[in-house]
Design a protein around this motif. Structure first.
Motif, short mmCIF file in Angstrom:
data_model
loop_
_atom_site.label_atom_id
_atom_site.label_comp_id
_atom_site.label_asym_id
_atom_site.label_seq_id
_atom_site.Cartn_x
_atom_site.Cartn_y
_atom_site.Cartn_z
N THR A 158 0.78 -1.37 0.05
CA THR A 158 -0.12 -0.01 -0.20
C THR A 158 1.00 1.17 0.12
N SER A 163 2.99 1.45 -3.19
CA SER A 163 2.08 1.69 -4.35
C SER A 163 1.79 3.16 -4.27
N TYR A 164 1.59 4.00 -3.32
CA TYR A 164 1.22 5.27 -3.25
C TYR A 164 2.84 6.15 -3.55
N MET A 214 2.96 8.68 -6.96
CA MET A 214 3.20 9.91 -6.84
C MET A 214 4.68 10.28 -7.54
N GLY A 239 -1.23 13.19 0.97
CA GLY A 239 -1.64 11.87 0.50
C GLY A 239 -0.92 10.78 1.34
N LEU A 240 0.34 10.87 1.75
CA LEU A 240 0.69 9.85 2.51
C LEU A 240 0.22 9.80 4.00
N VAL A 265 -2.90 7.71 3.47
CA VAL A 265 -2.66 6.41 3.66
C VAL A 265 -2.07 5.66 4.92
#
Length: 240
Positions: free
Chosen positions: A155, A158-159, A163, A226-227, A230
């Motif tokens: 996960t 992938s982020y 990015m 974004g992190l 997540v």
């Protein structure tokens, strides 16, 4: 008669040949390939050009690296050796995960070609640096208490890959223009504002972007936001 089986398509699955030129090693070939990739991109890399830069014949290179695919596999593994990770027993898993993600992103931006080839580099996960990276990352998430550390890793990675692929492509475009990021945005902004006329939300977003004097800080903030999202989701997977 049994059908002939194809060899595993990985440089790590075959024995390395003895060099015919003492000065030409696989390590030297990979280092020069990474230099070319960083400067010119994947499209510019060829075994012929690489051999010329090393003052060697292409045949000599093929004794160490059979194909360009193998060369990319080796380059990916070499670059992964640059990524630092926090200790597996870090007391704050979220802070440590943030550090690990940031280190991956920094490496991907130093080598803009990296993220785009991770899924194309053969059996790249057989490489020693990638194996070490995966082992240490798994130990870290397992120590943090995740019941499925591999899923947590997938996960986060992938982020970061998603990015950094976009970010590296943008920075490559800016570099080719021969301008700073701020100069490139300033030149682009009039056309962007004209295109967004009548789209209120987009106009606000582009106006805010134009007003910020530090595009790198904007990218950092976007990545961090974004992190955090997540990691918020992953936190829900930890046993209570």
């Amino acid at each position: 008669m049994a059908a002939e089986t194809n060899p595993i398509p990985s440089v790590w699955a075959r024995r390395q040949r003895e060099p015919d030129q003492p000065a030409l090693s696989r390590a030297a070939i990979v280092r020069e390939a990474i230099t070319m990739l960083d400067a010119e991109g994947i499209e510019a890399l060829s075994m012929r050009k690489l051999a010329a830069r090393l003052n060697a014949g292409a045949t000599s290179l093929y004794r160490h690296v059979a194909t360009k695919d193998e060369l990319m596999e080796l380059a990916v593994d070499e670059v992964f050796g640059e990524i630092t990770l926090p200790p597996a027993d870090s007391p704050d898993w979220r802070t440590a995960a943030t550090e690990a993600a940031g280190a991956f992103r920094a490496t991907a931006l130093r080598h803009p070609w990296l993220s785009s080839v991770l899924g194309q580099a053969g059996l790249a996960y057989l490489g020693p640096n990638l194996m070490s990276y995966g082992e240490r990352l798994t130990a870290f998430f397992a120590s943090a208490g995740f019941p499925e550390p591999a899923r947590a890793i997938d996960t986060v990675i992938s982020y970061v890959v998603g990015m950094s692929t976009t970010e590296a492509a943008w920075l490559t475009t800016v570099a080719r223009a021969g301008e700073s990021e701020a100069e490139f945005i300033a030149r682009l902004m009039p056309a962007a504002q004209e295109a967004t006329a009548g789209f209120d939300h987009l106009t606000d977003a582009y106006t805010a972007a134009a007003a910020d004097p530090d595009p790198a800080a904007v990218r950092d903030a976007k990545f961090a936001y974004g992190l955090d999202v997540v990691l918020d989701g992953l936190a829900l997977r930890l046993p209570r």
